[in-house]
Design an enzyme around this catalytic site. Structure first.
Site, PDB file in Angstrom:
ATOM      1  N   GLU A   7      10.315  11.723  -0.247  1.00 54.81           N
ATOM      2  CA  GLU A   7      11.466  12.307  -0.941  1.00 54.81           C
ATOM      3  C   GLU A   7      11.023  13.063  -2.193  1.00 54.81           C
ATOM      4  O   GLU A   7      11.486  14.183  -2.468  1.00 54.81           O
ATOM      5  CB  GLU A   7      12.461  11.212  -1.320  1.00 54.81           C
ATOM      6  CG  GLU A   7      13.005  10.426  -0.132  1.00 54.81           C
ATOM      7  CD  GLU A   7      12.193   9.186   0.216  1.00 54.81           C
ATOM      8  OE1 GLU A   7      12.797   8.209   0.678  1.00 54.81           O
ATOM      9  OE2 GLU A   7      10.957   9.202   0.019  1.00 54.81           O
ATOM     10  N   CYS A  47      13.347   4.116  -0.982  1.00 53.48           N
ATOM     11  CA  CYS A  47      13.115   2.862  -1.697  1.00 53.48           C
ATOM     12  C   CYS A  47      13.955   2.830  -2.979  1.00 53.48           C
ATOM     13  O   CYS A  47      14.179   3.846  -3.631  1.00 53.48           O
ATOM     14  CB  CYS A  47      11.638   2.689  -2.019  1.00 53.48           C
ATOM     15  SG  CYS A  47      10.948   3.932  -3.138  1.00 53.48           S
ATOM     16  N   THR A  76     -18.318  -5.070  25.676  1.00 56.58           N
ATOM     17  CA  THR A  76     -18.025  -3.639  25.708  1.00 56.58           C
ATOM     18  C   THR A  76     -19.085  -2.845  24.956  1.00 56.58           C
ATOM     19  O   THR A  76     -19.522  -1.781  25.392  1.00 56.58           O
ATOM     20  CB  THR A  76     -16.633  -3.375  25.102  1.00 56.58           C
ATOM     21  OG1 THR A  76     -15.647  -4.011  25.914  1.00 56.58           O
ATOM     22  CG2 THR A  76     -16.334  -1.890  25.028  1.00 56.58           C
TER      23      THR A  76
END
Length: 386
Positions: free
Chosen positions: A55, A79, A200
């Site tokens: 904002e 907020c 992995t």
């Protein structure tokens, strides 16, 4: 202005928010646009942690006071608390804007709706819930972080139509096509961390970086779960321990790995988290606590099957991304993506909720939040994780 017109500008605010994809952790991605007489005159997105909110960025970009009749569109409730950057509601009220259109409500129960009340008390018209589902989904990591106080534990799998992640030989490259694999890199760019098991690393020697077309390579935090430090035994170390991003690699291990290997990793600049454990598995609560201390709000697990199965068995997996390719292996010895449960009824199955689906070429992504049954039955023959 109609709902459809509001949605047009909210979609633009969403696009602005996605422009800072993965750059605002642990804060949410938020987009804001200022509209005057049906035209966008300024835009703003949340800056990295500690910077201005969307904002304030939009108001700053306007370069002047908004004209009478201007509307602010913002993807998340402004907020109303005074943190490092000041309350956004204060900036909105001071700007003179008299209409604010919001997508999602603040997920923090302590603050939800508070911003709306402050603005309405100041005489501002507040319209809520415009594209709320899309605006909420944008911040699935933040929403979990702020409500649960721990990182979102998500996993990704590429599977065949019959649920297999590899042939019986281990061949798995590539189950999905290029478009689906490119989307994986987009999600890698969103999550602050990637997690893989030792198997992995030894099998694939992955880079674990986000490689998005038109952008420089990005390296999130890279977690390697290796309770015995078997990835450090060979003289030729995996590239996650030796490349230019090695300082962003964290090996999660136990005292069973040996202090000599821990010192070796740290000499290379690799971080090591030694978690106390009676087994060769690092306890998930300890791992999550350390993540919270480091402000790592989400982990994107990419394998292997043992690590992801452990997450499900211990009810630690919060979110699942499943890419399905139009392939049938029809082989009972082909490797499943998840094992270790003993599911005897459909009522006892693990399910996904809040699902989203997308198509990438011939492949389909299904993603959603993991919901566990009242009680999980674990197969007694479950394996040990190295």
């Amino acid at each position: 202005m109609s709902t459809a017109e509001h949605e047009v500008f909210m979609r633009r605010a969403l696009e602005v928010a996605r422009g800072v994809w993965g750059q605002t952790h642990p804060n949410p991605m938020v987009g804001a646009v200022i509209v005057e007489e049906g035209r966008v005159v300024a835009e703003g997105a949340t800056e990295p942690d500690g910077g201005a909110h969307a904002e304030r960025m939009a108001l700053r970009a306007c370069g002047r006071g908004p004209r009478p009749g201007a509307t602010l569109y913002v993807t998340l409730e402004p907020c109303s608390t005074h943190g490092r950057t000041g309350a956004c509601t204060d900036a909105i009220i001071a700007s003179g804007i008299k209409r604010v259109v919001v997508g999602a409500t603040d997920p923090n129960p302590a603050h939800a709706g508070g911003g709306f009340e402050v603005m309405r008390a100041a005489g501002i018209e507040v319209i809520t819930g415009v594209l709320a589902a899309e605006c909420t989904d944008l911040n699935l990591i933040f929403n979990h972080w702020i409500t649960q106080g721990r990182p979102l534990m998500a996993a990704k799998a590429a599977v065949t139509l019959d649920g297999r992640s590899a042939c019986r030989t281990g061949d798995s490259q590539w189950i999905t096509g290029e478009k689906a694999r490119a989307d994986v890199h987009r999600w890698r760019r969103l999550f602050p961390a990637i997690g893989v098991g030792a198997g992995t690393v030894l099998k694939d020697n992955p880079r674990l970086t986000a490689r998005v077309e038109g952008q420089p390579d990005w390296c999130p935090w890279r977690f390697v779960f290796d309770g015995r430090l078997r990835t450090v035994v060979d003289q030729n170390l995996p590239q996650v321990y030796t490349d230019e991003f090695r300082h962003r690699t964290i090996v999660v291990t136990t005292p069973h790995g040996g202090l000599g290997y821990v010192r070796k990793l740290r000499e290379f600049g690799v971080q090591v988290w030694v978690c106390e454990s009676a087994t060769q598995r690092a306890p998930w609560p300890d791992f999550q606590r350390r993540c919270a201390e480091a402000k790592i709000s989400g982990v994107y697990f990419e394998g292997g099957a043992e690590l992801m199965s452990q997450l499900v068995q211990e009810r630690q997996l919060d979110y699942f991304f499943i890419y399905r390719a139009p392939i049938l292996l029809a082989d009972e010895r082909a490797k499943p993506v998840l094992t270790g449960l003993r599911t005897e009824t459909l009522a006892g199955a693990v399910r996904l909720t809040d699902m989203k689906q997308e198509i990438f070429g011939d492949d389909t992504l299904t993603r959603g939040r993991v919901v566990y049954p009242a009680k999980l039955s674990i197969d007694e023959t479950v394996f040990r994780l190295g």
